[in-house]
Design a protein around this motif. Structure first.
Motif, PDB file in Angstrom:
ATOM      1  N   ARG A 168       0.852  -1.192   0.000  1.00  0.00           N
ATOM      2  CA  ARG A 168       0.000   0.000   0.000  1.00  0.00           C
ATOM      3  C   ARG A 168       0.889   1.244   0.000  1.00  0.00           C
ATOM      4  N   ILE A 169       0.332   2.373  -0.445  1.00  0.00           N
ATOM      5  CA  ILE A 169       1.066   3.628  -0.411  1.00  0.00           C
ATOM      6  C   ILE A 169       1.251   4.078   1.038  1.00  0.00           C
ATOM      7  N   THR A 170       2.500   4.295   1.421  1.00  0.00           N
ATOM      8  CA  THR A 170       2.822   4.811   2.741  1.00  0.00           C
ATOM      9  C   THR A 170       3.492   6.175   2.606  1.00  0.00           C
ATOM     10  N   LYS A 171       3.736   6.788   3.740  1.00  0.00           N
ATOM     11  CA  LYS A 171       4.489   8.050   3.764  1.00  0.00           C
ATOM     12  C   LYS A 171       5.802   7.902   3.007  1.00  0.00           C
ATOM     13  N   TRP A 172       6.451   6.750   3.131  1.00  0.00           N
ATOM     14  CA  TRP A 172       7.780   6.562   2.552  1.00  0.00           C
ATOM     15  C   TRP A 172       7.701   6.419   1.038  1.00  0.00           C
ATOM     16  N   ALA A 173       6.632   5.817   0.558  1.00  0.00           N
ATOM     17  CA  ALA A 173       6.428   5.773  -0.893  1.00  0.00           C
ATOM     18  C   ALA A 173       6.229   7.176  -1.440  1.00  0.00           C
TER      19      ALA A 173
END
Length: 593
Positions: A193-198
């Motif tokens: 899933r899209i995270t802050k780090w992505a």
């Protein structure tokens, strides 16, 4: 154990199908619908359901098609057609706005959503992340484009038929969306899933692209703002570097690198920032087997880029340009032999070694090809990286070098971490700057200054580490290195006509001859060897040798339709002519008027 995400498929498909149902003029229109925002966008669960559909808009790339890393692409491409003069506004594709409309539809209908404020911002951040991806792609293709932050009202003629907005405005909007995403998307959770780090990684990627594009493309007149973007690329990548990710390294050199692209499960791999999860139990497969020997192969220029294991350039070794297929892999960067097919490679465990095909140049791609006895033909269940930590290290090193801030300590925690994993001697910044590689300097003539040598080496490292991951073409664009695309592509070197061992077992496997009735070069071979040879004839005109009866494999199309990269025109694609006719306020990109 893989994390499986169950979403409300029927509801999402129904909504998206309705939203995608029709078009109006040059922009995709939001149609009337029986499912209204008042009925659907009420809870954070609704936002999650809807935003799950965005994930198909940004996925893994498994090749470097359209770039100088490819020798032959039988499937064809717009880029190849463009540099051969075959693309014009009358036959070009593109200019699709459906994804933007889908994203903006959610962002414009949040008024009645109830729930935790941070959770709402999280899903808004995901929507803005994907809007940034959309406009990032539009900038790459067209430069200036109309910017829309809202769903268009079909009666709003001023917006429907407005002119393009300046690149600077669009780029600032992309950056703002990614900044919002990085601030509001949660940092925890699965990396499928899209995270802050992505979000931070894509922010760093985009800012490096835009900053270096502005720096090297002086025709834009935006050089004064280039460093602002490059500085953000450096700081965003640095933030990711402090988040606990690491390079996958068990000490097995090329094998460790290979496992990043051929593993059944990447869930515990700390190099993965964002990856695509495939699963045999769910019959969710990819088609990575197509990378091998199907429609393309690797260009000799990429082969030459890989270093020797002692860190010296292959192109500085004696007779480097006369080494045969069986010789070029000796003492080379181990990443090369798990990216490009070496002698002895087999597509099955313990199977018969594959024979390279001269008609493609002789350097098949094997990166992403998983050797799995349970795999069906062209069906694979390996997980695929979308964003990985190695790129973050490369972004950080390049940004610092471009800013003049790079030191040996920076090199050691970025470039040399990757070289250590690969089993290649570390990069010494002083040595690189004292004696820049002349081959790289010829490839990138715009690189200058006291950091010239190390910046060239960072570009080398980026090309070999990220080879076949879909970044090379954009790198050529941002570095203003499009002239590399007009160089004739090459394959392996052949010292003479005759038979060659390409599987490494000491027995000749293939033969390159002038014609079917000219088999004199095979005299002296046993009948059994002759019987098993795969023969290729220059008279078939699928390839030729650069020196007639010897030399590098070359391709006739580069003579019949030579490549020419026109600057700055070919750094952009034209807008389809029908869109210009529908909206006279639109103007073609530079050079296409």
């Amino acid at each position: 154990m893989k994390t499986i995400y169950y979403i409300h498929i029927f509801l999402f498909v129904l909504i998206i199908g309705i939203l995608a149902g029709c078009k109006k003029d040059f922009l995709d229109r939001i149609p009337e619908t029986t499912i209204t925002p008042n009925q659907f966008f009420k809870t954070t669960a609704d936002l999650e359901t809807y935003s799950n559909g965005f994930y198909s808009m940004f996925g893994p790339s498994t090749n470097d098609l359209f770039s100088d890393n490819i020798s032959v692409n039988l499937g064809g491409s717009e880029v190849d057609n463009m540099i051969r003069g075959k693309i014009s506004p009358t036959n070009v594709g593109g200019w699709s706005w459906g994804n933007l409309r889908t994203i903006n539809y959610m962002l414009n209908n949040l008024q009645q959503v109830k729930g935790d404020a941070a959770t709402i911002k999280h899903f808004v951040g995901i929507a803005r992340f994907y809007r940034a991806i959309f406009y990032y792609n539009m900038i790459v293709r067209y430069g200036d484009v109309p910017y829309y932050s809202s769903v268009l009202n079909p009666d709003d003629q001023a917006q429907l038929y407005k002119a393009k907005d300046p690149r600077a405005l669009v780029a600032d909007s992309v950056k703002a969306d990614l900044e919002y995403a990085a601030t509001n998307i949660i940092p925890t959770g699965t990396n499928t899933r899209i995270t802050k780090w992505a979000a931070l990684t894509v922010l760093a990627r985009f800012c490096l692209f835009e900053g270096t594009f502005r720096k090297y493309h002086d025709e834009l007149g935006l050089q004064a703002s280039a460093n602002t973007f490059i500085q953000r690329a450096e700081s965003a990548s640095k933030e990711v570097m402090g988040a606990g990710f690491s390079i996958y390294n068990t000490g097995k050199k090329g094998e460790d690198y290979q496992k990043l692209f051929t593993s059944q499960d990447l869930s515990s791999n700390k190099e993965m920032i964002f990856y695509d999860d495939y699963d045999k139990a769910l019959n969710r497969a990819n088609s990575t087997h197509y990378v091998f020997d199907w429609q393309w192969a690797i260009n000799k220029s990429l082969v030459d880029t890989y270093l020797m294991t002692d860190g010296t350039p292959f192109t500085s070794s004696p007779n480097w340009d006369k080494k045969t297929y069986g010789e070029i892999f000796n003492n080379r960067d181990p990443r090369m032999a798990v990216t490009i097919m070496p002698p002895g490679f087999s597509t099955t465990l313990g199977g018969i070694p594959s024979k390279t095909r001269p008609t493609f140049g002789g350097y098949p791609q094997i990166k992403y090809y998983a050797i799995d006895p349970t795999t069906k033909v062209y069906t694979e269940f390996t997980d695929l990286p979308i964003l990985r930590y190695a790129e973050v290290l490369l972004i950080n090193a390049e940004a610092k070098a471009e800013l003049g801030l790079l030191n040996q300590a920076d090199v050691d925690i970025t470039i040399n971490v990757l070289r250590n994993r690969a089993g290649v001697a570390p990069l010494n910044m002083t040595d690189a700057n004292t004696s820049p590689d002349p081959v790289l300097a010829n490839m990138y003539p715009l690189v200058n200054g006291s950091n010239k040598g190390v910046l060239l080496e960072i570009r080398r490292e980026r090309n070999v580490e990220m080879a076949c991951e879909g970044l090379r073409f954009r790198d050529l664009l941002r570095w203003k290195a499009g002239k590399l695309l007009e160089r004739p592509t090459q394959g392996m070197y052949l010292p003479k006509l005759g038979a060659y061992d390409v599987t490494g077992d000491g027995v000749e496997d293939i033969a390159i001859l002038q014609a079917k009735d000219q088999e004199g070069p095979l005299d002296g071979l046993t009948a059994d060897v002759k019987k098993n040879l795969v023969k290729y004839y220059l008279s078939d005109n699928s390839f030729y040798l650069s020196n007639g009866s010897s030399g590098f494999i070359m391709f006739p199309e580069n003579i019949s339709a030579p490549r020419s990269f026109i600057e700055p025109k070919y750094y952009y694609f034209p807008i389809p002519i029908q869109q210009i006719l529908l909206n006279p306020h639109l103007k073609q990109p530079t050079g296409w008027q």
